[in-house]
Design a protein around this motif. Structure first.
Motif, PDB file in Angstrom:
ATOM      1  N   LYS A  52       1.302  -1.420  -0.370  1.00 33.74           N
ATOM      2  CA  LYS A  52       0.454  -0.170   0.238  1.00 33.74           C
ATOM      3  C   LYS A  52       0.972   0.866  -0.199  1.00 33.74           C
ATOM      4  CE  LYS A  52      -4.579  -1.626   2.128  1.00 33.74           C
ATOM      5  NZ  LYS A  52      -5.073  -2.116   2.613  1.00 33.74           N
ATOM      6  N   LEU A  53       1.956   0.941   1.152  1.00 32.75           N
ATOM      7  CA  LEU A  53       2.644   2.440   0.620  1.00 32.75           C
ATOM      8  C   LEU A  53       3.555   2.952  -0.384  1.00 32.75           C
ATOM      9  CD1 LEU A  53       4.204   1.855   4.254  1.00 32.75           C
ATOM     10  CD2 LEU A  53       2.576   3.757   3.493  1.00 32.75           C
ATOM     11  N   GLU A  54       3.942   1.462  -1.096  1.00 35.10           N
ATOM     12  CA  GLU A  54       4.269   1.962  -2.405  1.00 35.10           C
ATOM     13  C   GLU A  54       3.417   2.795  -3.313  1.00 35.10           C
ATOM     14  OE1 GLU A  54       6.188  -1.706  -3.546  1.00 35.10           O
ATOM     15  OE2 GLU A  54       7.557  -1.363  -2.164  1.00 35.10           O
ATOM     16  N   GLU A  55       2.591   2.394  -3.470  1.00 33.06           N
ATOM     17  CA  GLU A  55       1.143   2.892  -4.191  1.00 33.06           C
ATOM     18  C   GLU A  55       1.093   4.025  -4.330  1.00 33.06           C
ATOM     19  OE1 GLU A  55      -2.957   1.818  -3.507  1.00 33.06           O
ATOM     20  OE2 GLU A  55      -2.361  -0.575  -3.504  1.00 33.06           O
ATOM     21  N   PHE A  56       2.247   4.728  -2.679  1.00 35.00           N
ATOM     22  CA  PHE A  56       1.828   6.519  -2.907  1.00 35.00           C
ATOM     23  C   PHE A  56       3.276   6.466  -3.059  1.00 35.00           C
ATOM     24  CE2 PHE A  56      -1.968   5.050  -0.587  1.00 35.00           C
ATOM     25  CZ  PHE A  56      -2.960   5.629  -1.301  1.00 35.00           C
ATOM     26  N   ALA A  57       4.040   6.058  -3.498  1.00 37.80           N
ATOM     27  CA  ALA A  57       5.414   6.167  -3.551  1.00 37.80           C
ATOM     28  C   ALA A  57       6.062   7.466  -4.458  1.00 37.80           C
ATOM     29  CB  ALA A  57       5.951   5.044  -3.361  1.00 37.80           C
ATOM     30  N   THR A  58       6.424   8.488  -4.596  1.00 32.42           N
ATOM     31  CA  THR A  58       7.302   9.179  -5.259  1.00 32.42           C
ATOM     32  C   THR A  58       8.729   9.201  -5.156  1.00 32.42           C
ATOM     33  OG1 THR A  58       7.067  10.995  -3.374  1.00 32.42           O
ATOM     34  CG2 THR A  58       4.942  11.176  -4.921  1.00 32.42           C
ATOM     35  N   TYR A  59       9.526   8.536  -6.378  1.00 32.20           N
ATOM     36  CA  TYR A  59      10.210   8.660  -6.277  1.00 32.20           C
ATOM     37  C   TYR A  59      11.598  10.158  -6.703  1.00 32.20           C
ATOM     38  CZ  TYR A  59       9.104   3.541  -6.034  1.00 32.20           C
ATOM     39  OH  TYR A  59       8.780   2.723  -5.517  1.00 32.20           O
ATOM     40  N   ASN A  60      12.579  10.523  -5.830  1.00 32.91           N
ATOM     41  CA  ASN A  60      12.935  11.912  -6.416  1.00 32.91           C
ATOM     42  C   ASN A  60      14.230  11.307  -6.606  1.00 32.91           C
ATOM     43  OD1 ASN A  60      11.852  13.820  -6.973  1.00 32.91           O
ATOM     44  ND2 ASN A  60      11.636  14.463  -4.816  1.00 32.91           N
ATOM     45  N   ASP A  61      15.158  11.734  -7.441  1.00 34.00           N
ATOM     46  CA  ASP A  61      17.005  11.682  -7.490  1.00 34.00           C
ATOM     47  C   ASP A  61      17.298  12.945  -5.888  1.00 34.00           C
ATOM     48  OD1 ASP A  61      16.389   9.846  -8.560  1.00 34.00           O
ATOM     49  OD2 ASP A  61      16.772  11.014 -10.668  1.00 34.00           O
ATOM     50  N   SER A  62      16.591  13.680  -6.192  1.00 31.77           N
ATOM     51  CA  SER A  62      17.250  15.303  -5.291  1.00 31.77           C
ATOM     52  C   SER A  62      16.994  14.051  -4.039  1.00 31.77           C
ATOM     53  CB  SER A  62      16.480  16.035  -5.840  1.00 31.77           C
ATOM     54  OG  SER A  62      17.195  17.390  -4.975  1.00 31.77           O
ATOM     55  N   LEU A  63      17.976  14.740  -2.815  1.00 28.37           N
ATOM     56  CA  LEU A  63      18.169  14.694  -1.214  1.00 28.37           C
ATOM     57  C   LEU A  63      17.279  15.735  -1.113  1.00 28.37           C
ATOM     58  CD1 LEU A  63      21.165  12.062  -1.072  1.00 28.37           C
ATOM     59  CD2 LEU A  63      19.191  11.485  -1.481  1.00 28.37           C
ATOM     60  N   GLU A  64      17.614  17.098  -1.795  1.00 27.12           N
ATOM     61  CA  GLU A  64      17.308  18.359  -0.668  1.00 27.12           C
ATOM     62  C   GLU A  64      15.905  18.322  -0.408  1.00 27.12           C
ATOM     63  OE1 GLU A  64      19.068  21.292  -4.066  1.00 27.12           O
ATOM     64  OE2 GLU A  64      20.951  20.339  -2.948  1.00 27.12           O
ATOM     65  N   GLU A  65      15.165  17.997  -1.721  1.00 26.53           N
ATOM     66  CA  GLU A  65      13.040  17.531  -1.310  1.00 26.53           C
ATOM     67  C   GLU A  65      12.687  16.637  -0.888  1.00 26.53           C
ATOM     68  OE1 GLU A  65      11.392  18.593  -5.434  1.00 26.53           O
ATOM     69  OE2 GLU A  65      13.466  20.316  -6.155  1.00 26.53           O
ATOM     70  N   ILE A  66      11.749  16.963   0.469  1.00 25.89           N
ATOM     71  CA  ILE A  66      11.525  15.570   0.403  1.00 25.89           C
ATOM     72  C   ILE A  66      10.218  15.785   1.144  1.00 25.89           C
ATOM     73  CG2 ILE A  66      11.330  15.137   2.809  1.00 25.89           C
ATOM     74  CD1 ILE A  66      13.863  14.940   3.455  1.00 25.89           C
ATOM     75  N   PHE A  67       9.483  15.095   0.471  1.00 32.08           N
ATOM     76  CA  PHE A  67       7.569  15.843   0.294  1.00 32.08           C
ATOM     77  C   PHE A  67       6.595  14.889   1.667  1.00 32.08           C
ATOM     78  CE2 PHE A  67       9.110  16.972  -4.218  1.00 32.08           C
ATOM     79  CZ  PHE A  67       8.749  17.931  -3.766  1.00 32.08           C
TER      80      PHE A  67
END
Length: 108
Positions: A52-67
């Protein structure tokens, strides 16, 4: 397993020892069976939560942005409020929903 329909306690409870060991007539064997079932329940819940958590996961290459993902937070809160796997296993044991057999008796 439908976790919403379970009536297992969320808080710690004291159980009558005689009820726990009644099916096996051995408290250690009963606890062993309950603990194995609790491990199975824990694995199922963990797998379901990760899916369920992977359904909503957003993959970012930038470590500076955490949502903050609101959906992930809500799913996590739901699973935190569930009864613990051992409480679910004890509830199943007391309502005769766990199948068990003694393999030593089967061999003889």
């Amino acid at each position: 397993m439908d976790l919403k329909k379970t009536n297992a306690p969320v808080n710690t409870m004291t159980y009558d020892r005689n009820q726990i060991d009644e099916p096996t007539e051995n408290i250690y064997e009963a606890i062993s069976i309950i603990s194995r079932r609790a491990e199975q329940i824990n694995t199922e819940i963990k797998k379901e939560l990760i899916d369920k958590l992977e359904e909503f996961a957003t993959y970012n290459d930038s470590l500076e942005e955490i949502f903050e993902n609101k959906e992930q937070i809500e799913v996590s809160k739901f699973y935190e409020k569930l009864p613990k796997p051992h409480a679910l296993a004890v509830q199943e044991w007391l309502t005769d929903k766990i199948y068990f057999r003694n393999t030593e008796e089967d061999n003889q």
